[in-house]
Design a protein around this motif. Structure first.
Motif, short mmCIF file in Angstrom:
data_model
loop_
_atom_site.label_atom_id
_atom_site.label_comp_id
_atom_site.label_asym_id
_atom_site.label_seq_id
_atom_site.Cartn_x
_atom_site.Cartn_y
_atom_site.Cartn_z
N LYS A 125 69.40 14.96 37.15
CA LYS A 125 68.60 13.81 38.11
C LYS A 125 69.44 12.42 37.82
O LYS A 125 69.94 12.17 36.75
N TYR A 126 69.49 11.64 38.80
CA TYR A 126 70.12 10.45 38.60
C TYR A 126 69.57 9.81 39.61
O TYR A 126 69.10 10.20 40.82
N SER A 127 69.61 8.28 39.68
CA SER A 127 69.04 7.29 40.76
C SER A 127 70.45 6.66 41.39
O SER A 127 71.31 5.99 40.41
N ARG A 153 75.57 4.75 39.34
CA ARG A 153 74.18 5.45 39.17
C ARG A 153 73.59 5.26 37.94
O ARG A 153 74.17 4.66 36.83
N TYR A 158 71.61 7.33 35.04
CA TYR A 158 71.25 8.50 34.54
C TYR A 158 70.24 8.69 33.41
O TYR A 158 70.73 7.88 32.31
#
Length: 201
Positions: A33-35, A46, A48
């Motif tokens: 998952k990351y944004s 990103r 993390y």
């Protein structure tokens, strides 16, 4: 000649079909998952969050030296070489930090697991740890990765960060997303931690 054409006509569709199934299976694999924080022309930033990884240290100095033995040890752990013989699902990406001191290769553990509930590895070289939250810069490329690619894209990312006034922190690392038998649609990334102040907030 007719026989060769016949053989190719049979083999090529089978290969394409197998590749299609491989791509579909890869797309269903859990990804770390990351944004996405910000997208530039050739790279992105990103965030993390902390996650749990199984990792090994190595004296390897190249992608080739690290990828084979490292993958074997980590795959052994998730395939059941642990105190409870638990099989753990593969995730993506496989992470590599290749440098002149101590190189590392890591598998991200599925989100259902934590450091506390993962089984202890039978191999003492496999360590379970939590990563720190981090902002990273990422550049993507296709095909089969090589040491030449990693150097090229590390340098390219470094130059892009310099052009945009972004400060890299630490080593440039490699993320690989595909099994070795997948020939098309491959995804590779070079990343580096950055000193990021999120101006979008």
């Amino acid at each position: 000649m007719k026989m060769l054409i016949f053989i190719l006509a049979v083999i090529i569709p089978i290969i394409l079909l197998l590749q299609s199934f491989t791509i579909m299976a890869t797309n269903k694999t859990e990804e770390q998952k990351y944004s996405l924080v910000r997208k530039y022309g050739d790279f992105e930033i990103r965030f993390y969050p902390s996650t749990t990884i199984a990792t090994i240290n190595s004296n390897a100095k190249t992608y080739r030296e690290l990828s084979g033995p490292g993958f074997q040890k980590l795959a052994g752990y998730i395939f059941g070489s642990n105190e409870s013989n638990t099989k753990i699902s593969m995730t993506t990406p496989v992470q590599m930090d290749i440098n002149d001191s101590v190189s590392m290769m890591s598998f991200v553990m599925p989100s259902a697991f934590t450091k506390e509930n993962l089984p202890k590895p039978n191999d003492p070289d496999v360590q379970i740890m939590n990563t720190a939250d981090e902002y990273v810069a990422v550049i993507r490329f296709g095909g089969f990765a090589s040491d030449k690619d990693l150097k090229f894209y590390s340098k390219k990312l470094h130059n892009l960060l310099k052009e945009n006034g972004i400060i890299p922190l630490g080593n440039y690392r490699f993320l690989g997303y595909n099994p070795p038998y997948q020939f098309v649609g491959r995804r590779n990334e070079v990343i580096v931690a950055v000193d990021w102040k999120d101006s979008s907030k």
